[in-house]
Design a protein around this motif. Structure first.
Motif, PDB file in Angstrom:
ATOM      1  N   ALA A   1       0.810  -1.240   0.109  1.00 38.01           N
ATOM      2  CA  ALA A   1      -0.144   0.123   0.103  1.00 38.01           C
ATOM      3  C   ALA A   1       0.793   1.314  -0.093  1.00 38.01           C
ATOM      4  N   GLY A   2       1.909   1.237   0.988  1.00 36.70           N
ATOM      5  CA  GLY A   2       2.749   2.645   0.919  1.00 36.70           C
ATOM      6  C   GLY A   2       3.352   2.585  -0.267  1.00 36.70           C
ATOM      7  N   LEU A   3       4.102   1.525  -1.088  1.00 37.74           N
ATOM      8  CA  LEU A   3       4.770   1.612  -2.295  1.00 37.74           C
ATOM      9  C   LEU A   3       3.936   2.132  -3.323  1.00 37.74           C
ATOM     10  N   ILE A   4       2.612   1.557  -3.454  1.00 41.48           N
ATOM     11  CA  ILE A   4       1.846   2.214  -4.733  1.00 41.48           C
ATOM     12  C   ILE A   4       1.349   3.627  -4.384  1.00 41.48           C
ATOM     13  N   SER A   5       1.196   4.247  -3.182  1.00 43.56           N
ATOM     14  CA  SER A   5       1.196   5.408  -2.795  1.00 43.56           C
ATOM     15  C   SER A   5       2.188   6.496  -3.461  1.00 43.56           C
ATOM     16  N   ILE A   6       3.457   5.817  -3.036  1.00 46.83           N
ATOM     17  CA  ILE A   6       4.332   6.779  -3.552  1.00 46.83           C
ATOM     18  C   ILE A   6       4.503   6.755  -5.192  1.00 46.83           C
ATOM     19  N   LEU A   7       4.230   5.511  -5.642  1.00 43.99           N
ATOM     20  CA  LEU A   7       4.062   5.467  -7.158  1.00 43.99           C
ATOM     21  C   LEU A   7       3.040   6.328  -7.792  1.00 43.99           C
ATOM     22  N   SER A   8       2.143   6.460  -6.946  1.00 45.28           N
ATOM     23  CA  SER A   8       1.080   7.365  -7.730  1.00 45.28           C
ATOM     24  C   SER A   8       1.316   8.905  -7.517  1.00 45.28           C
ATOM     25  N   THR A   9       1.629   9.142  -6.458  1.00 41.61           N
ATOM     26  CA  THR A   9       2.310  10.601  -6.125  1.00 41.61           C
ATOM     27  C   THR A   9       3.387  10.944  -7.148  1.00 41.61           C
ATOM     28  N   ALA A  10       4.332  10.120  -7.529  1.00 41.72           N
ATOM     29  CA  ALA A  10       5.517  10.397  -8.344  1.00 41.72           C
ATOM     30  C   ALA A  10       4.785  10.655  -9.706  1.00 41.72           C
ATOM     31  N   ILE A  11       3.755  10.036 -10.179  1.00 46.80           N
ATOM     32  CA  ILE A  11       3.230  10.143 -11.524  1.00 46.80           C
ATOM     33  C   ILE A  11       2.374  11.328 -11.569  1.00 46.80           C
ATOM     34  N   ARG A  12       1.954  11.855 -10.488  1.00 47.57           N
ATOM     35  CA  ARG A  12       1.212  13.048 -10.484  1.00 47.57           C
ATOM     36  C   ARG A  12       2.013  14.111 -10.913  1.00 47.57           C
ATOM     37  N   ARG A  13       3.512  14.067 -10.392  1.00 43.56           N
ATOM     38  CA  ARG A  13       4.313  15.203 -10.682  1.00 43.56           C
ATOM     39  C   ARG A  13       4.716  15.191 -12.439  1.00 43.56           C
ATOM     40  N   LEU A  14       4.452  14.252 -12.913  1.00 43.75           N
ATOM     41  CA  LEU A  14       4.640  14.066 -14.527  1.00 43.75           C
ATOM     42  C   LEU A  14       3.704  15.169 -15.114  1.00 43.75           C
ATOM     43  N   LEU A  15       2.274  15.486 -14.505  1.00 40.45           N
ATOM     44  CA  LEU A  15       1.225  16.015 -15.122  1.00 40.45           C
ATOM     45  C   LEU A  15       1.557  17.627 -15.049  1.00 40.45           C
ATOM     46  N   ARG A  16       2.842  17.869 -14.424  1.00 41.79           N
ATOM     47  CA  ARG A  16       2.901  19.395 -14.215  1.00 41.79           C
ATOM     48  C   ARG A  16       3.949  19.776 -15.230  1.00 41.79           C
TER      49      ARG A  16
ATOM     50  N   TYR B   1      15.569   7.738 -21.062  1.00 44.33           N
ATOM     51  CA  TYR B   1      16.785   8.725 -21.093  1.00 44.33           C
ATOM     52  C   TYR B   1      17.899   8.223 -22.207  1.00 44.33           C
ATOM     53  N   SER B   2      17.977   9.217 -23.078  1.00 44.04           N
ATOM     54  CA  SER B   2      18.835   8.762 -24.257  1.00 44.04           C
ATOM     55  C   SER B   2      19.909   9.816 -24.382  1.00 44.04           C
ATOM     56  N   PHE B   3      21.190   8.996 -24.796  1.00 45.88           N
ATOM     57  CA  PHE B   3      22.581   9.755 -24.804  1.00 45.88           C
ATOM     58  C   PHE B   3      23.354   9.119 -25.782  1.00 45.88           C
ATOM     59  N   ASN B   4      23.867   9.932 -26.642  1.00 47.27           N
ATOM     60  CA  ASN B   4      25.015   9.254 -27.784  1.00 47.27           C
ATOM     61  C   ASN B   4      24.528   7.592 -28.086  1.00 47.27           C
ATOM     62  N   GLY B   5      23.270   7.622 -28.519  1.00 47.57           N
ATOM     63  CA  GLY B   5      22.979   6.366 -29.013  1.00 47.57           C
ATOM     64  C   GLY B   5      22.597   5.205 -28.031  1.00 47.57           C
ATOM     65  N   GLU B   6      22.689   5.548 -26.899  1.00 45.75           N
ATOM     66  CA  GLU B   6      22.232   4.677 -25.840  1.00 45.75           C
ATOM     67  C   GLU B   6      20.921   5.036 -25.044  1.00 45.75           C
ATOM     68  N   SER B   7      20.428   4.267 -24.449  1.00 52.49           N
ATOM     69  CA  SER B   7      19.204   4.729 -23.278  1.00 52.49           C
ATOM     70  C   SER B   7      19.222   3.740 -22.543  1.00 52.49           C
ATOM     71  N   LEU B   8      18.029   4.338 -21.413  1.00 48.64           N
ATOM     72  CA  LEU B   8      17.681   3.386 -20.292  1.00 48.64           C
ATOM     73  C   LEU B   8      16.366   3.849 -20.004  1.00 48.64           C
ATOM     74  N   PHE B   9      15.648   2.880 -19.407  1.00 49.16           N
ATOM     75  CA  PHE B   9      14.086   3.291 -19.240  1.00 49.16           C
ATOM     76  C   PHE B   9      13.646   2.542 -17.939  1.00 49.16           C
TER      77      PHE B   9
ATOM     78  N   ILE C   1      10.903  13.593 -11.537  1.00 49.70           N
ATOM     79  CA  ILE C   1      11.432  15.196 -11.603  1.00 49.70           C
ATOM     80  C   ILE C   1      12.495  15.472 -12.364  1.00 49.70           C
ATOM     81  N   ASP C   2      12.896  14.465 -12.834  1.00 53.90           N
ATOM     82  CA  ASP C   2      14.360  14.883 -13.705  1.00 53.90           C
ATOM     83  C   ASP C   2      13.753  14.832 -15.254  1.00 53.90           C
ATOM     84  N   LYS C   3      13.725  16.247 -15.770  1.00 55.63           N
ATOM     85  CA  LYS C   3      13.137  16.581 -16.998  1.00 55.63           C
ATOM     86  C   LYS C   3      14.248  15.950 -18.017  1.00 55.63           C
ATOM     87  N   GLU C   4      15.320  15.459 -17.769  1.00 57.49           N
ATOM     88  CA  GLU C   4      16.137  14.602 -18.956  1.00 57.49           C
ATOM     89  C   GLU C   4      15.344  13.169 -19.329  1.00 57.49           C
ATOM     90  N   PHE C   5      14.598  12.779 -18.399  1.00 53.65           N
ATOM     91  CA  PHE C   5      14.038  11.540 -18.697  1.00 53.65           C
ATOM     92  C   PHE C   5      12.468  11.841 -19.540  1.00 53.65           C
TER      93      PHE C   5
END
Length: 244
Positions: free
Chosen positions: A96-111, A148-156, A212-216
């Motif tokens: 329950a606590g993990l899902i709450s953290i996840l939901s709050t983090a996604i709300r930041r993406l709406l900004r 996140y992408s850089f010099n032809g490489e990426s991670l997600f 909250i990292d806009k590079e992603f």
């Protein structure tokens, strides 16, 4: 020559002076009398004597009872299937606590000002489904990747939430001396029947930082097929899981 005297014609008869039969005449009397006799011979039908059912021959009656018993068994089986089907997805109480953290983090993406309307809709549906957990949300099918992408490489890091499954994963693409190679791993998989946790806690905290990292960059896929607004609102869905 004297002619013989002719008889005087009889005076015209007056029909009104003749006796007339009573109104209707004998035929009318006979009809009335015979009709009365017929009416007196008709047996009266009382409502209480009307049968409520028709007796069936023994073989048909037995077949009817067998059909009724079979249909009753089918209804019982269907009821048992509904009772045995899981009501919640297979989360632990600590989730329950993990899902709450996840939901709050996604709300930041709406900004983020760069989010498209389709991405905003997809994020909203994802938040809606997360906040209904551990209840499933019929018709939901949303995927979110932070890339996140850089010099032809990426991670997600990615989330995929459907009506009966939650998957948290990560991966990327790296270049080597002889070409590139991709990799991926699932850190948490929860279905209606099972839960497989590899590193859910570490994954969620890393995901929250990258929101909250806009590079992603945000990438979404939304294949939800139902009007999610029709589902009932749940005040505290995790409380029901704890009580059960």
């Amino acid at each position: 020559m004297d002619s013989e005297p002719r008889p005087k014609p009889a005076p015209d008869s007056d029909d009104s002076s003749r006796p007339r039969p009573a109104e209707g005449g004998r035929a009318q009397d006979e009809f009335t009398r015979s009709g009365s006799d017929r009416a007196s011979n008709v047996p009266e039908i009382e409502n209480d004597d009307t049968p409520d059912f028709i007796d069936l021959p023994p073989d048909i009656e037995d077949e009817q009872e067998t059909t009724d018993e079979t249909s009753g068994d089918d209804e019982d089986d269907a009821s048992d299937d509904e009772d045995s089907s899981p009501k919640y997805m297979a989360f632990d109480q600590d989730d329950a606590g993990l899902i709450s953290i996840l939901s709050t983090a996604i709300r930041r993406l709406l900004r983020r000002q760069t989010s498209s309307p389709d991405q905003i809709v997809a994020l909203g549906r994802l938040i809606y489904g997360l906040e209904r957990l551990p209840y499933p949300t019929p018709g939901l099918n949303v995927k979110l990747d932070l890339v996140y992408s850089f010099n032809g490489e990426s991670l997600f890091q990615g989330i995929h939430l459907t009506e009966d499954e939650l998957r948290l994963g990560s991966g990327g693409y790296v270049q080597g001396d002889y070409g590139g190679d991709s990799y991926s791993a699932e850190e948490l998989v929860v279905t209606m029947d099972d839960r497989d946790d590899q590193n859910a806690l570490g994954w969620i905290h890393s995901f929250a930082e990258r929101c909250i990292d806009k590079e992603f960059q945000i990438r979404t896929e939304d294949e939800s097929g139902a009007d999610l607004s029709l589902h009932d609102e749940i005040d505290d869905p995790w409380e029901d899981l704890f009580e059960d």
